[in-house]
Design an enzyme around this catalytic site. Structure first.
Site, PDB file in Angstrom:
ATOM      1  N   HIS A 129       0.827  -1.216   0.000  1.00  0.00           N
ATOM      2  CA  HIS A 129       0.000   0.000   0.000  1.00  0.00           C
ATOM      3  C   HIS A 129       0.855   1.257   0.000  1.00  0.00           C
ATOM      4  CE1 HIS A 129      -3.317  -2.686   1.077  1.00  0.00           C
ATOM      5  NE2 HIS A 129      -4.126  -1.713   0.695  1.00  0.00           N
TER       6      HIS A 129
ATOM      7  N   LYS B  43      -1.094   5.022   4.681  1.00  0.00           N
ATOM      8  CA  LYS B  43      -2.107   4.144   5.285  1.00  0.00           C
ATOM      9  C   LYS B  43      -1.885   4.001   6.788  1.00  0.00           C
ATOM     10  CE  LYS B  43      -4.324  -0.346   4.620  1.00  0.00           C
ATOM     11  NZ  LYS B  43      -5.620   0.249   4.907  1.00  0.00           N
TER      12      LYS B  43
HETATM   13  N1  LIG Z   1     -13.059  -0.713   1.695  1.00  0.00           N
HETATM   14  C1  LIG Z   1     -12.339  -0.198   0.696  1.00  0.00           C
HETATM   15  O1  LIG Z   1     -12.521  -0.543  -0.487  1.00  0.00           O
HETATM   16  C2  LIG Z   1     -11.300   0.834   1.003  1.00  0.00           C
HETATM   17  C3  LIG Z   1     -11.087   1.180   2.292  1.00  0.00           C
HETATM   18  N2  LIG Z   1     -10.203   2.155   2.615  1.00  0.00           N
HETATM   19  C4  LIG Z   1     -10.130   2.531   4.013  1.00  0.00           C
HETATM   20  O2  LIG Z   1     -10.815   3.752   4.179  1.00  0.00           O
HETATM   21  C5  LIG Z   1     -10.239   4.478   5.267  1.00  0.00           C
HETATM   22  C6  LIG Z   1      -9.883   5.885   4.799  1.00  0.00           C
HETATM   23  O3  LIG Z   1      -8.863   5.805   3.835  1.00  0.00           O
HETATM   24  P1  LIG Z   1      -8.350   7.112   3.069  1.00  0.00           P
HETATM   25  O4  LIG Z   1      -9.478   7.760   2.345  1.00  0.00           O
HETATM   26  O5  LIG Z   1      -7.147   6.694   2.315  1.00  0.00           O
HETATM   27  O6  LIG Z   1      -7.922   8.020   4.322  1.00  0.00           O
HETATM   28  P2  LIG Z   1      -7.773   9.617   4.381  1.00  0.00           P
HETATM   29  O7  LIG Z   1      -6.960   9.893   5.593  1.00  0.00           O
HETATM   30  O8  LIG Z   1      -7.335  10.147   3.067  1.00  0.00           O
HETATM   31  O9  LIG Z   1      -9.272  10.110   4.609  1.00  0.00           O
HETATM   32  C7  LIG Z   1      -9.973  10.032   5.811  1.00  0.00           C
HETATM   33  C8  LIG Z   1     -10.702  11.339   5.995  1.00  0.00           C
HETATM   34  O10 LIG Z   1     -11.620  11.193   7.073  1.00  0.00           O
HETATM   35  C9  LIG Z   1     -11.448  12.328   7.938  1.00  0.00           C
HETATM   36  N3  LIG Z   1     -11.931  11.957   9.250  1.00  0.00           N
HETATM   37  C10 LIG Z   1     -11.253  11.380  10.284  1.00  0.00           C
HETATM   38  N4  LIG Z   1     -12.074  11.199  11.315  1.00  0.00           N
HETATM   39  C11 LIG Z   1     -13.288  11.626  10.943  1.00  0.00           C
HETATM   40  C12 LIG Z   1     -14.555  11.666  11.572  1.00  0.00           C
HETATM   41  N5  LIG Z   1     -14.732  11.227  12.836  1.00  0.00           N
HETATM   42  N6  LIG Z   1     -15.605  12.175  10.893  1.00  0.00           N
HETATM   43  C13 LIG Z   1     -15.452  12.631   9.632  1.00  0.00           C
HETATM   44  N7  LIG Z   1     -14.273  12.625   8.974  1.00  0.00           N
HETATM   45  C14 LIG Z   1     -13.213  12.119   9.622  1.00  0.00           C
HETATM   46  C15 LIG Z   1      -9.977  12.640   7.840  1.00  0.00           C
HETATM   47  O11 LIG Z   1      -9.695  13.932   8.299  1.00  0.00           O
HETATM   48  P3  LIG Z   1      -8.217  14.216   8.959  1.00  0.00           P
HETATM   49  O12 LIG Z   1      -7.238  13.953   7.860  1.00  0.00           O
HETATM   50  O13 LIG Z   1      -8.321  15.656   9.373  1.00  0.00           O
HETATM   51  O14 LIG Z   1      -8.089  13.269  10.090  1.00  0.00           O
HETATM   52  C16 LIG Z   1      -9.754  12.495   6.345  1.00  0.00           C
HETATM   53  O15 LIG Z   1     -10.127  13.651   5.626  1.00  0.00           O
HETATM   54  C17 LIG Z   1      -9.057   3.638   5.749  1.00  0.00           C
HETATM   55  O16 LIG Z   1      -9.462   2.833   6.834  1.00  0.00           O
HETATM   56  C18 LIG Z   1      -8.748   2.757   4.547  1.00  0.00           C
HETATM   57  O17 LIG Z   1      -8.116   1.557   4.891  1.00  0.00           O
HETATM   58  C19 LIG Z   1      -9.473   2.800   1.656  1.00  0.00           C
HETATM   59  C20 LIG Z   1      -9.610   2.465   0.339  1.00  0.00           C
HETATM   60  C21 LIG Z   1     -10.560   1.441  -0.103  1.00  0.00           C
HETATM   61  O1  LIG Z   2      -6.006   2.315   2.917  1.00  0.00           O
HETATM   62  C1  LIG Z   2      -6.178   1.943   1.735  1.00  0.00           C
HETATM   63  O2  LIG Z   2      -5.725   2.566   0.769  1.00  0.00           O
HETATM   64  C2  LIG Z   2      -6.966   0.736   1.496  1.00  0.00           C
HETATM   65  N1  LIG Z   2      -7.593   0.180   2.501  1.00  0.00           N
HETATM   66  C3  LIG Z   2      -8.407  -0.970   2.457  1.00  0.00           C
HETATM   67  C4  LIG Z   2      -7.808  -2.072   3.303  1.00  0.00           C
HETATM   68  O3  LIG Z   2      -7.283  -1.784   4.387  1.00  0.00           O
HETATM   69  O4  LIG Z   2      -7.871  -3.230   2.893  1.00  0.00           O
HETATM   70  C5  LIG Z   2      -8.753  -1.393   1.050  1.00  0.00           C
HETATM   71  C6  LIG Z   2      -7.655  -1.190   0.058  1.00  0.00           C
HETATM   72  O5  LIG Z   2      -6.654  -2.108   0.327  1.00  0.00           O
HETATM   73  C7  LIG Z   2      -7.121   0.231   0.115  1.00  0.00           C
END
Ligand SMILES: NC(=O)C1=CN([C@@H]2O[C@H](COP(=O)(O)OP(=O)(O)OC[C@H]3O[C@@H](n4cnc5c(N)ncnc54)[C@H](OP(=O)(O)O)[C@@H]3O)[C@@H](O)[C@H]2O)C=CC1
Ligand SMILES: O=C(O)C1=N[C@H](C(=O)O)C[C@H](O)C1
Length: 245
Positions: free
Chosen positions: A131, A135
């Site tokens: 990744h 992350k």
């Molecule tokens: N299931 C799937 O297919 C996928 C899952 N993911 C997962 O999604 C999650 C987020 O990933 P990603 O988008 O890369 O992370 P980012 O850090 O880019 O985005 C998370 C956002 O959420 C904000 N945030 C944190 N806490 C809160 C809250 N309580 N309420 C509202 N907003 C909040 C953060 O703000 P701040 O930065 O100010 O903390 C940030 O803007 C991870 O757990 C990742 O593993 C990611 C990709 C695919």
């Molecule tokens: O943080 C990410 O980027 C991603 N998170 C998810 C995970 O923890 O499996 C899904 C994907 O791998 C991207």
């Protein structure tokens, strides 16, 4: 029109979800909420999509379920204990559904599905997930879920062969349900995983690569469209929505 809110709206994934919800013909964005915003902004939504942080998502889910809003959750960090907590929460709020998908990529779901099919035929199975370095969690939710599924599919199989008696801590990866998981964090990557199987004289590698975050959006929109009609209050994984169970 399905009214949709987004938690984590300014993040890498949440910002893509905002665009996807605005672009789809059958969904309408109620509001995006990020750190410091009032959750009340999504009141009136039918469904809220959460891509926030493993430490924040449970509090968000409590708020959504208590307010009768269906949730589509992509945020990682859901182990069995957390899932049990969500089940307890939902039992107090009939009529609200939650879909938690470790990975919304259709090809990623297929990678996990094929890994389950292959698992019983091999002596060894290890997972390498790769990744981007921003992350928060390791191993990834996808790798964690894949390990659980592979372990379940192996059933009562013999322990995997491994003669290691001397190890620099971490060299053999994390043990997730008896399956070794290795997590790489490398600049330039997005999300990738290999499940490596081996037996006498043969190996099988099942690899998935996410090349863009847009690639997760068809799965997210599928979840948004279907969450309110799912037969169970709590659904783990996109598999049943794709007819893969
Ligand atoms: N299931 C799937 O297919 C996928 C899952 N993911 C997962 O999604 C999650 C987020 O990933 P990603 O988008 O890369 O992370 P980012 O850090 O880019 O985005 C998370 C956002 O959420 C904000 N945030 C944190 N806490 C809160 C809250 N309580 N309420 C509202 N907003 C909040 C953060 O703000 P701040 O930065 O100010 O903390 C940030 O803007 C991870 O757990 C990742 O593993 C990611 C990709 C695919
Ligand atoms: O943080 C990410 O980027 C991603 N998170 C998810 C995970 O923890 O499996 C899904 C994907 O791998 C991207």
């Amino acid at each position: 029109m399905i009214k949709v809110g987004v938690f984590g709206a300014k993040g890498r994934m949440g910002s893509e979800v905002v665009k996807a919800v605005e672009a789809a013909e059958d969904t309408e964005l109620v509001a995006g909420v990020d750190t410091g915003d009032d959750r009340d902004r999504v009141r009136g939504a039918d469904v809220v999509v959460d891509f926030t942080h493993p430490d924040e998502v449970v509090g968000n889910l409590h708020w959504l379920v208590a307010n009768g809003i269906h949730a589509v959750v992509g945020t990682s960090g859901f182990d069995e204990e957390r899932m049990a907590g969500v089940r307890d929460l939902l039992a107090e709020h009939p009529g609200v559904n939650v879909l938690i998908a470790p990975n919304f990529g259709i090809a990623a779901v297929l990678m996990m599905h094929f890994a389950v099919k292959a698992a019983p035929y091999f002596d060894s199975a290890e997972i390498v997930e790769l990744h981007h370095p921003n992350k928060a969690d390791a191993p990834s939710g996808t790798a964690h879920r894949t390990a659980e599924l592979v372990a379940g599919a192996r059933g009562e199989a013999e322990p995997m062969p491994d003669a290691t008696t001397s190890e620099v801590p971490g060299a053999r990866g994390a043990d997730v349900s008896g399956v070794r998981v290795h997590a790489l964090r490398v600049a330039g990557l997005i999300a990738h995983q290999e499940v490596i199987f081996g037996t006498h004289g043969e190996t099988l590698k099942i690899r998935h690569d996410s090349m863009s975050r847009e690639s997760f959006m068809p799965g997210v929109l599928l979840g948004v469209r279907r969450v309110s009609q799912l037969p169970e209050q709590l659904t783990l994984g996109l598999e049943p929505l794709l007819g893969l169970d």
